[in-house]
Design an enzyme around this catalytic site. Sequence first.
Site, mmCIF file in Angstrom:
data_model
loop_
_atom_site.group_PDB
_atom_site.id
_atom_site.type_symbol
_atom_site.label_atom_id
_atom_site.label_comp_id
_atom_site.label_asym_id
_atom_site.label_seq_id
_atom_site.Cartn_x
_atom_site.Cartn_y
_atom_site.Cartn_z
ATOM 1 N N HIS A 45 0.838 -1.197 0.000
ATOM 2 C CA HIS A 45 0.000 0.000 0.000
ATOM 3 C C HIS A 45 0.870 1.243 0.000
ATOM 4 C CE1 HIS A 45 -3.504 -2.506 1.804
ATOM 5 N NE2 HIS A 45 -3.627 -2.397 0.489
ATOM 6 N N GLU A 71 1.809 3.412 3.042
ATOM 7 C CA GLU A 71 2.466 2.651 4.098
ATOM 8 C C GLU A 71 3.957 2.490 3.797
ATOM 9 O OE1 GLU A 71 0.105 -0.921 4.526
ATOM 10 O OE2 GLU A 71 -1.743 0.219 4.792
ATOM 11 N N GLU A 74 0.588 -5.566 10.954
ATOM 12 C CA GLU A 74 0.209 -4.158 10.959
ATOM 13 C C GLU A 74 1.104 -3.412 11.956
ATOM 14 O OE1 GLU A 74 -1.825 -2.848 8.903
ATOM 15 O OE2 GLU A 74 -3.061 -4.489 8.145
ATOM 16 N N HIS A 104 2.556 -4.174 6.775
ATOM 17 C CA HIS A 104 1.602 -3.101 6.519
ATOM 18 C C HIS A 104 1.596 -2.164 7.729
ATOM 19 C CE1 HIS A 104 -0.659 -4.708 2.912
ATOM 20 N NE2 HIS A 104 0.015 -5.786 3.295
#
Length: 400
Positions: free
Chosen positions: A165, A168, A370, A311
């Site tokens: 992404h 990110e 994450e 991420h």
Amino acid sequence: MLTYAVRPGDTYLRIARKFGVNPYALYAANPAIAPGEYAQPGDLLRIPARPARLRVLQPGDTPDSLSGRYGIPADAWIGCNPALAAGGWHPGTVAVVPPAGTPGIVDATAEYGYRDMMADCAALKKRYPSWLELTVIGTSVLGKPLPAMRIGGGPRRLHVNASFHANEWITSALLMRFAERLAAACASGGEIAGEPARELCGRTTLWLVPMVNPDGVELVQEGVRPDHPFYRELLRWNRGSRRFDRWKANVRGVDLNDQFPAHWEAECERRDTAGPGPRDYPGPSPLSEPEAAAMAAFAEAHRFDAVVALHTQGQEIYWNYRDYEPPESERLAQRLGRACGYRPVKLSGSDAGFKDWFIQRFRRPGFTVEVGLGVNPLPLERFPEYYEEVERLLAEAMKP
């Protein structure tokens, strides 16, 4: 006080780093700009007094020759002057003299972009040729090569990737810093996260793809100019806004982590996104985007024993996919969580991601991590904290 003409690829943080000044001193010297704005090529900036030394390059100056003259490693010169890395060491160019004792290559004091990553890959390969291998696994929509890096030669094969992404992108800097620390520890016979590096690399071959979505990262960091091949489309997909800090997709408005053939149709129905945009559009078909297709082919070629996709944000570890995961996945997720302080989560209601497809395709452990807490893009001021967490997690992932 110097005057500097902004160049393509510049950001205010990169300019501050180039001249060795505090970013807020740069803003104070140029009250017409504000933090968060895009730097516009051709604009003239006042550069305040700075502690860094500058050198106007002379004929024959290279990072290697300057290393001998100043007693500062050549890689430190490259790291402090990323804009000069690709053949820009020409007489008359202004270079920043690195502080004495500067040992590192990966610099996360400004936005970490594709040019930084490519220059750092080359510098790491040069410094650690016995421990690190580079290859290219494909290209982005705009033709940027997608590098992969191998460290170690053990029988277990682990893959870690970053920046699926676009906003990110801090994950790329985190992964590249880990690569540097791991290679350095291998070369010196030292440790990483308390683990003997050579033992880790003797048991595990680590394959890294540090920036899956370079076109999107560039868009988030630098914005879009009229000469961009997707200029009109990007503005339309972004609802007319010239701010791209919330953009997750690739440059064609496709979310690369919704692109994989793992119940892709169910993800399309769940997302209910009509077309290209900043996020959540799975594309016209699975693997329609060259970045996603390259990642799938890379995994097929190497048949990894486990994968980790970095991420942001949430401090969570997703480890399952529709009961396709093997029994050891939950146990490994618990180990990773204990190492870094993140919470393992059994996730539902999500399909078509890279780790989803990997788990379904190979029935082997796959994890989405994450990193950090906050709003994307995460603040660089907390990079050291994020890095400590990632280092502990990845060192644990390298253990059998």
